[in-house]
Design an enzyme around this catalytic site. Structure first.
Site, PDB file in Angstrom:
ATOM      1  N   GLY A   1       2.816  -2.980   3.715  1.00 27.44           N
ATOM      2  CA  GLY A   1       3.755  -4.091   3.832  1.00 27.44           C
ATOM      3  C   GLY A   1       3.082  -5.443   3.890  1.00 27.44           C
TER       4      GLY A   1
ATOM      5  N   ASP B   1      -3.204  -9.110   7.949  1.00 26.20           N
ATOM      6  CA  ASP B   1      -2.153  -8.840   8.923  1.00 26.20           C
ATOM      7  C   ASP B   1      -2.256  -7.459   9.557  1.00 26.20           C
ATOM      8  OD1 ASP B   1      -1.620  -7.687   6.490  1.00 26.20           O
ATOM      9  OD2 ASP B   1       0.488  -8.248   6.417  1.00 26.20           O
TER      10      ASP B   1
ATOM     11  N   GLY C   1      15.161 -12.247  -6.419  1.00 29.68           N
ATOM     12  CA  GLY C   1      16.421 -12.707  -5.837  1.00 29.68           C
ATOM     13  C   GLY C   1      17.287 -11.593  -5.303  1.00 29.68           C
TER      14      GLY C   1
ATOM     15  N   ARG D   1      -4.638   1.338  -1.169  1.00 31.00           N
ATOM     16  CA  ARG D   1      -4.512  -0.104  -0.938  1.00 31.00           C
ATOM     17  C   ARG D   1      -4.310  -0.903  -2.209  1.00 31.00           C
ATOM     18  NH1 ARG D   1      -8.894  -4.587   1.057  1.00 31.00           N
ATOM     19  NH2 ARG D   1      -7.384  -6.108   1.829  1.00 31.00           N
ATOM     20  N   LEU D   2      -3.306  -1.778  -2.157  1.00 33.26           N
ATOM     21  CA  LEU D   2      -3.139  -2.839  -3.139  1.00 33.26           C
ATOM     22  C   LEU D   2      -3.589  -4.120  -2.448  1.00 33.26           C
ATOM     23  CD1 LEU D   2      -2.024  -3.721  -5.935  1.00 33.26           C
ATOM     24  CD2 LEU D   2       0.175  -4.115  -4.810  1.00 33.26           C
TER      25      LEU D   2
ATOM     26  N   CYS E   1       0.831  -1.188   0.000  1.00 30.65           N
ATOM     27  CA  CYS E   1       0.000   0.000   0.000  1.00 30.65           C
ATOM     28  C   CYS E   1       0.869   1.243   0.000  1.00 30.65           C
ATOM     29  CB  CYS E   1      -0.904   0.006   1.237  1.00 30.65           C
ATOM     30  SG  CYS E   1      -1.891  -1.492   1.444  1.00 30.65           S
TER      31      CYS E   1
END
Length: 615
Positions: free
Chosen positions: A84, A108, A383, A56-57, A2
């Site tokens: 996050g 979360d 990575g 918000r995503l 977000c």
């Protein structure tokens, strides 16, 4: 993922309607400025002198995770805005179970807020994830950044205002004016595209340090009081495990981190370059998906196979190794390519995304590729950070780079100042600024007295990599991905991996002369030999000579239209540089070529000056 922004201020009287309207408009402006970070939903919140904005995503709890979120516990009420992902949500949920809390969501955000209400500030250290969040409760604002600094969090403060945002543009949207001073130019020219931790480059713009949180309150005179607290820091400890036990420990940490970071309520994908790091992540993700076929993406440039020139920094193209890996894990793979026009167009967009000059075409192409990936997937694992943590870069191995007594990825100041006017460069204390940044960082490195001088020096280089070079790449990944609403996760940046590997002796990290031997050992279960023992090759860049020609024209056009740029760049030097052959093997920053990418950086500086009306 977000975007968050907000303020705690006493400048405007919130009990007057016009002041409330003014502050609400500021919040709306802040929200709009970071909307790209969260295109799925948004909202604002005001309570007294505090305001929050959130975009918000939607990745977890798609229907129930709206923010700002307010929770009540006993006689306490608190509100949070959060950016996050928390990877130990279920463990924290179990810890909260005895407290008879009725959770309303499966995400979360609620877990973070209740964990704070129940356990206080001490719980921040136990969060495993990438996060930046702000909590307001009873006259106090707390802003928190994750252990390693994967998620950004900037702020501005004076006696009666504290303004914060995921990106600097959110602070400017509040009404703070962008200013570049001598320190800004020392950061841009002497250290850039890196920047000093805590320094937002613009005058009076700061960032919350990784592993820290700030408490913001108001005193009796209505002045803003900001206190800085460290909840986690990297420490040195004696390593007691033998090599085999160390390999096993690393493998467990890496596997656990990747498995945790697969959590999502929507499909995930991976970036796959055919190198050891991204291949290991992709292979472990693929194995854990079971019968579900993994989507992977690789990046390159149009006709690069025709124009490629091998050098000591980039010895091979990625495509043959990508082919090996996609066959090995049976992924559904997409080969993405960027042409010259998109590359140059995105050079300016990356300044929009980062709010400052950045990693030139290495960043602009990443921005373009992230945009393409975001059309099909919202979550990817990468990575990133393995080279910094496990010792993969040339400066860990080459004496001429290891013992530079300055930042080993950026030791040639002449290459950085080559195109600037002499009088402008002489007006800046560049050498002193860079030397001070280096010596200050070295002094902060936690050393072990029992280590010999050589081992201590390698520890210092590892420390500098984590504090400087890795942060530059994390910033690149966050801004490039979030500019298009793509969440990029970095499992190697798990603070538990960093804590453990930082204390492993070099003889284990480069066992029997094998670069990143610990990762090679961990990968034997998952990867073919061609990938395991492939010589490191950095993120791809274009070798098309037409790109340099187009870039040279763009820079000269910028010089003509931008008086402020013409005042700091020497026109004759620039023309001679454009017309001369470029050295593809000589690094300007890390493994960026001193030629075309330096031109791209100058173009970004010019656009930065224009965009923010800097003089």
């Amino acid at each position: 993922m977000c975007g968050i922004a907000g303020f705690f201020q006493t400048k405007h009287d919130v009990f007057k309607e016009h002041s409330r309207n003014l502050l609400q408009n500021k919040l709306k402006n802040m929200k709009v400025s970071i909307k790209h970070r969260g295109p799925d939903d948004d909202d604002i919140y005001m309570e007294g002198f505090v305001g929050f904005a959130h975009t918000r995503l939607s990745i977890r709890d798609i229907k129930g995770g709206q923010q700002p979120m307010t929770c009540r516990y006993q006689n306490r009420v608190a509100t949070i805005v959060y950016n996050g992902e928390l990877y130990n949500t279920e463990e924290l949920r179990l810890r909260l179970a005895p407290y008879h809390i009725s959770l309303k969501t499966t995400g979360d955000t609620e877990i973070i807020l209740y964990s704070y209400l129940v356990f206080g500030n001490s719980i921040f250290r136990e969060f495993n994830g990438i996060f930046a969040f702000a909590i307001y409760e009873n006259g106090q604002l707390i802003v928190v950044r994750d252990h390693v600094g994967v998620k950004p969090l900037f702020y501005y403060q004076n006696n009666n205002e504290f303004v914060f945002s995921s990106e600097i543009k959110g602070i400017f949207a509040y009404g703070i004016q962008p200013v570049a001073d001598h320190n800004s130019w020392c950061e841009i020219i002497g250290l850039g595209p890196a920047h000093t931790l805590g320094n937002g480059v613009f005058q009076n713009i700061c960032e919350v340090l990784p592993g820290h949180f700030l408490t913001i309150t108001v005193n009796a005179d209505k002045q803003i009081i900001v206190k800085n607290h460290c909840y986690w820091k990297l420490e040195s400890h004696r390593h007691t495990e033998d090599y085999d036990a160390t390999v096993h420990h690393c493998s467990d940490l890496i596997t656990d981190s990747i498995q945790r970071q697969m959590v999502s309520d929507i499909p995930i994908c991976t970036f796959l370059s055919g190198g050891l790091d991204s291949s290991l992540v992709s292979a472990i993700v693929s194995k854990n998906l079971g019968d579900t076929r993994l989507n992977t993406y690789s990046f390159d440039f149009v006709d690069n196979e025709k124009n490629f020139k091998a050098s000591s920094f980039q010895s091979s193209l990625d495509r043959p190794y990508v082919d090996i890996m996609t066959h090995h894990i049976n992924s559904h793979h997409t080969y993405l390519e960027c042409n010259n026009e998109e590359q140059i167009r995105c050079l300016l967009k990356t300044v929009d995304a980062r709010d400052m000059p950045c990693m030139a075409d290495v960043e602009s192409s990443m921005l373009y590729f992230c945009h393409l990936v975001s059309q099909e997937c919202k979550v990817t694992l990468t990575g990133e950070c393995a080279d910094e943590i496990f010792g993969g870069y040339p400066w860990f191995h080459r004496k001429d780079m290891l013992y530079q007594n300055t930042f080993p990825w950026s030791y040639d100041m002449e290459a950085r100042t080559l195109l600037f006017r002499d009088e402008f460069i002489h007006s800046l204390p560049l050498k002193e600024y860079v030397d001070n940044a280096y010596t200050t960082s070295v002094a902060e490195c936690p050393l072990l007295e029992e280590e010999d001088e050589k081992e201590q020096h390698r520890r210092i280089v590892s420390w500098l990599n984590v504090r400087w070079f890795m942060m530059t790449l994390l910033n690149r990944m966050d801004r490039c991905s979030m500019y298009s609403g793509l969440e990029a996760r970095v499992p190697f940046a798990d603070y538990r991996i960093l804590e453990y590997v930082f204390n492993i002796p070099w003889q284990y990290k480069c066992h029997n002369g094998q670069t990143k031997s610990l990762l090679v050992e961990c990968g034997k279960e998952y990867l073919p030999a061609e990938i395991l023992y492939r010589k490191k090759s950095p993120y791809p860049k274009t070798y098309d000579p037409n790109y340099e020609k187009l870039l040279g024209k763009m820079v000269m056009i910028e010089m003509e239209r931008n008086k402020s740029l013409a005042e700091i760049i020497d026109r004759k030097k620039l023309i001679n540089f454009i017309d001369s052959p470029k050295d593809y093997g000589k690094p300007w920053y890390g493994q960026l070529m001193a030629g075309p990418q330096m031109l791209a950086y100058i173009l970004q500086i010019g656009y930065w000056i224009r965009k923010y009306e800097l003089s």
